[in-house]
Motif scaffolding. Structure first.
Motif, PDB file in Angstrom:
ATOM      1  N   GLY A 171      -7.911  -1.060  -2.431  1.00  0.00           N
ATOM      2  CA  GLY A 171      -8.336   0.364  -2.305  1.00  0.00           C
ATOM      3  C   GLY A 171      -8.514   0.717  -1.132  1.00  0.00           C
ATOM      4  N   GLY A 254      -5.421   4.473  -3.477  1.00  0.00           N
ATOM      5  CA  GLY A 254      -6.471   3.671  -2.812  1.00  0.00           C
ATOM      6  C   GLY A 254      -7.760   4.084  -3.505  1.00  0.00           C
ATOM      7  N   LEU A 257      -8.101   2.932  -7.022  1.00  0.00           N
ATOM      8  CA  LEU A 257      -8.398   1.342  -7.087  1.00  0.00           C
ATOM      9  C   LEU A 257     -10.073   1.033  -6.921  1.00  0.00           C
TER      10      LEU A 257
END
Length: 432
Positions: A171, A254, A257
């Motif tokens: 991420g 990102g 995550l």
């Protein structure tokens, strides 16, 4: 068990199974998003990259504009994305614990969100964030399935879920990659070697002129046009904004995550056992984020989206870094406050608004456009930033009251209920 197995046992999360911490954070994020969005109910989205602090304002309007830019803008969109990532991870982890596949339900959930976002952006307000979240969720699903297929092939067994640390690392890498690109673009920028405009400069000037025309059309349509005119303009605005999706998708995925990592690590699902993570996130994140914002604001507040100098690149990158750091620090501050004296109040008022975050988000857009657009009360351009903020606080207070009233009678918000019915392929009971 294969992903083609029936998902018939999967069902919406019951109210008693919800993680209240996430609902409190959703309610808090909803308020921050409204404080930023309200400006663009009375201003065209073509101004999204205009100076974040308008130098032509003064007095209370300038003060509110500065506070909103420094403490709110970018931070709560980021927090909302982190929370969406946590919600998707909750769904995946519940399916894994039950030994059931989640792909069919996840796919329906993401496509339903995409549909809701498209309705929002075309019929209500074109500053929608749901479409980008839905596309990010679909991309994340595709990447997960490719990873699992590759690991099955290489290891000859069913792969274990990705660890929280690996999720967080991926991420951070996806969120940071566009920042590196922005810095490199600023470093490579150089003045032309000739007084004659280059082809790139000519094309850039043409795009600026086209954007000015789009802006003028948007102002005329939204301030004076009919609902049908506004729908046509929203379609134009939406198509124009699609150009930002490639780079925005890196940030969205990102953040999903990173949010999933926070959930899977226990930081959000069991915060009292993770205070050794939450306290540094608050104590270090707040000063670090504010310093980054202070330097960024000193360098400038505009967000150039094409050609930019190295100074502008540093300003944008610091703003985006501060947005993530402060989103995490704000969240940690709120979570660590929940066991204290304010915790019950936050749970009683913010959590219901957070449980109905999707319905409340859409309602904010509906109220904003009906107040400011020509087919509503036509207040476009007539309300300063200070009164805009007062209006947001008043509407949010009503939403907190309304959310408590609704959830005392029903299990889900109205849009949440429709979303869950589509996700799980059956009518979910709605009465409390």
């Amino acid at each position: 068990m294969s992903d083609s197995t029936s998902d018939s046992v999967l069902a919406p999360t019951a109210p008693g199974e919800r993680i209240q911490t996430l609902d409190v954070l959703r309610g808090f994020a909803l308020l921050g998003i409204a404080l930023v969005n309200v400006e663009f109910f009375s201003r065209p989205l073509q101004d999204i990259n205009a100076p974040g602090i308008d130098p032509t304002t003064s007095g209370a309007d300038y003060f509110v504009e500065w506070l909103t830019y420094f403490f709110v803008q970018g931070k709560f969109w980021t927090m909302f994305a982190l929370l969406f990532g946590m919600g998707f991870t909750v769904m995946i982890d519940r399916a894994d614990r039950a030994g059931r596949p989640f792909v069919p339900a996840y796919l329906r959930r993401s496509l339903a969100l995409l549909g809701i976002g498209l309705v929002h952006t075309v019929l209500i307000w074109s500053g929608d964030i749901l479409v980008s979240y839905a596309l990010g969720a679909l991309l994340l699903l595709s990447a997960r399935q490719v990873r699992r297929a590759w690991l099955r092939r290489s290891q000859g067994r069913e792969p274990a879920p990705m660890t929280a640390s690996r999720m967080g690392g991926w991420g951070a890498a996806l969120y940071g990659l566009p920042l590196v690109v922005i810095l490199l673009a600023g470093m490579l920028d150089s003045p032309p070697s000739t007084s004659q405009p280059t082809r790139a400069q000519t094309e850039h000037a043409t795009r600026i002129a086209e954007k000015a025309v789009q802006r003028a059309n948007a102002v005329e349509t939204y301030s004076r046009g009919s609902f049908a005119d506004a729908v046509d303009q929203r379609i134009v605005d939406t198509v124009w904004q699609m150009g930002t999706l490639p780079i925005a998708t890196f940030w969205v995925v990102g953040l999903f995550l990173i949010g999933g990592a926070l959930l899977r690590s226990g930081v959000m699902s069991n915060p009292q056992a993770c205070l050794h993570w939450l306290r540094p996130m608050r104590n270090v994140g707040l000063p670090l984020g504010f310093v980054a914002m202070a330097i960024s604001t000193w360098l400038g507040t505009a967000s150039p989206n094409e050609e930019l100098s190295f100074r502008e690149a540093v300003q944008v990158v610091l703003f985006l870094v501060a947005s993530l750091v402060l989103a995490l620090a704000y969240g940690a501050t709120l979570v660590t406050a929940l066991p204290g004296p304010a915790g019950r109040w936050l749970g009683d008022w913010l959590a219901p608004a957070g449980r109905m975050a999707l319905s409340n988000y859409l309602m904010q857009s509906l109220i904003g456009t009906l107040l400011f657009y020509g087919y509503g009360l036509a207040l476009w351009g007539q309300v300063g930033r200070a009164w805009q903020a007062v209006g947001v606080l008043a509407v949010f207070a009503l939403q907190m009251l309304g959310s408590r009233w609704w959830l005392a009678r029903f299990r889900f918000g109205p849009v949440e209920w429709v979303w869950r019915c589509i996700t799980y392929g059956r009518i979910a009971p709605i009465r409390a």
